[in-house]
Design a protein around this motif. Sequence first.
Motif, PDB file in Angstrom:
ATOM      1  N   ASP A  70       0.840  -1.213   0.000  1.00 21.32           N
ATOM      2  CA  ASP A  70       0.000   0.000   0.000  1.00 21.32           C
ATOM      3  C   ASP A  70       0.871   1.258   0.000  1.00 21.32           C
ATOM      4  OD1 ASP A  70      -2.479  -1.036  -0.059  1.00 21.32           O
ATOM      5  OD2 ASP A  70      -2.993  -0.601   2.029  1.00 21.32           O
ATOM      6  N   HIS A  81      -3.384   4.966   3.207  1.00 23.36           N
ATOM      7  CA  HIS A  81      -4.291   4.543   4.277  1.00 23.36           C
ATOM      8  C   HIS A  81      -3.611   4.790   5.616  1.00 23.36           C
ATOM      9  CE1 HIS A  81      -6.702   2.502   1.234  1.00 23.36           C
ATOM     10  NE2 HIS A  81      -5.566   2.059   0.734  1.00 23.36           N
ATOM     11  N   ASP A  84      -2.076   2.002   7.739  1.00 22.49           N
ATOM     12  CA  ASP A  84      -0.783   1.415   7.380  1.00 22.49           C
ATOM     13  C   ASP A  84       0.319   1.967   8.283  1.00 22.49           C
ATOM     14  OD1 ASP A  84      -1.822  -0.128   5.371  1.00 22.49           O
ATOM     15  OD2 ASP A  84      -1.481   1.374   3.823  1.00 22.49           O
TER      16      ASP A  84
END
Length: 189
Positions: A70, A81, A84
């Motif tokens: 990600d 995000h 994360d």
Amino acid sequence: MTPDADAAPGRLGIIQDLANSYDDVRGRDELADAAAASAWLSRQGLLPEGAQLSSGEFGLLRRLRATIRDLCLANSGCEGHPEDLALLNDVVRQAGVHPSLERDGQPTLAVDTPSGLGSSGRLVAIVFEALWGGTWVRLKACPGEACNYAFYDRTRNNSRTWCTMARCGSRAKMRAYRARRRTSQRSTQ
Ligand SMILES: [Zn+2]
């Protein structure tokens, strides 16, 4: 194998290998189960030879890989995000990643935990080193559909987005072109 031109420098190459340990195109997963993941970590020098990850440590490594993929996509301009970053902080706390001075006076991040949890801590320490060293923003993942190939961007102004223009870049441009054409056809009807 990562072509030399795409390979990240130094230990960041381990993080790149982790991101590419799942191959979206072929559906091949080098971390398919705890035994395979333990062997992968040992090959990277992050877990003693013959040591095995517990199921909890294996789950954490898989989550860490998803997070790193990600973050590499975010480096290519995709939406990030916040959870994360929370996972990286969690691993730092759980694995006891801490600053330490080498004999030559150089600061480094050390992990004393010997287990599989320690190996996830060592992976996160490499991410922090790259963040501080300025190389992190160049480790990117191709946002092409079913691709996510992780590469190190060596362009002067850090402007590369795709694995290759031929495989993903031109397809994305074609999709964007078709979408624009559909929109303009609707607006002229
Ligand atoms: Zn691609």
